[in-house]
Write an enzyme that holds these catalytic residues in place. Structure first.
Site, mmCIF file in Angstrom:
data_model
loop_
_atom_site.group_PDB
_atom_site.id
_atom_site.type_symbol
_atom_site.label_atom_id
_atom_site.label_comp_id
_atom_site.label_asym_id
_atom_site.label_seq_id
_atom_site.Cartn_x
_atom_site.Cartn_y
_atom_site.Cartn_z
ATOM 1 C CB CYS A 117 -0.880 0.167 1.227
ATOM 2 S SG CYS A 117 -2.225 -1.362 1.407
ATOM 3 C CG ASN A 118 1.802 3.139 3.054
ATOM 4 O OD1 ASN A 118 1.045 3.534 2.713
ATOM 5 N ND2 ASN A 118 1.920 2.417 4.395
#
Length: 218
Positions: free
Chosen positions: A178-179
């Site tokens: 996600c990051n």
């Protein structure tokens, strides 16, 4: 309908564990599913797989059909489409993105250091990248990138957010897709570092591949 249901109904449906849960999620997403033409009768839990396929089919194929046809009409204006169809190889390098071959240098520059770095761990990381490039590891450059970002190559527009590295007091690396963040372990020796990186990356990707095959099979 909740914000989560709007953006990730397929994920919610796929993680349902009972028919009751599945029907509850469908009720929550009813208007959305009706809008995209994906409502279907649910009688068993396994019906969720076909429903998810319908949703993905809408977003990947049906939703882009009209813009794609419009694009084709635009190419026809000066006879470009006909030339592309007649000489596809000549236009390939112009219209198609060719992923850049990954190397230790590219990945080292791609991942920025996040938070306070550990000098020894970063040294192990660079040595590990070189070992992978030299074929002295059971993983590949693509494996590392997939583990950290979910992508096997660098997208034409780059990553957002930029891939980063954290040095943590953990036994095994952690990839946060996600990051686009990769947490590397702080170990006493390089041997331990490489073994833990190889083991985690290899087995994580294997499990993800098996889950994906199971999902597609249904």
């Amino acid at each position: 309908m909740s914000k989560v249901a709007v953006f990730s109904p397929s994920l919610q449906i796929n993680t349902a564990t009972t028919v009751a849960d599945l029907k509850s999620i469908i009720n929550e997403c009813y208007n959305y599913l009706e809008l995209i033409g994906c409502l279907r009768l649910i009688t068993t839990l396994s019906d969720k797989y076909m429903l998810v396929k319908d949703i993905l089919g809408y977003h990947v194929i049906q939703r882009v059909h009209t813009p794609f046809e419009s694009f084709k009409q635009g190419l026809k204006t000066l006879g470009v489409l006909e030339k592309i169809q007649a000489y596809p190889e000549a236009f390939c390098s112009i219209l198609c993105h060719k992923p850049e071959s990954l190397s230790a240098k590219i990945l080292s520059e791609l991942f920025t250091v996040h938070t306070l770095p550990d000098v020894k761990a970063l040294g192990f990381w660079n040595s590990y990248l070189q070992a992978v490039e030299d074929g002295k590891s059971t993983t590949t450059m693509e494996d590392i990138l997939i583990f950290a970002t979910g992508c096997s190559s660098i997208p034409p527009a780059g990553f957002k957010p930029t891939p980063s590295i954290e040095c943590l007091h953990v036994d095994f690396p952690v990839g946060n897709k996600c990051n686009n963040c990769l947490a590397i372990p702080i170990t006493n020796t390089y041997k331990e570092f490489q073994e833990n990186m190889d083991f985690t990356i290899r087995n994580t990707l294997r499990l993800e591949k098996e889950e994906s095959s199971h999902y597609i099979g249904h």
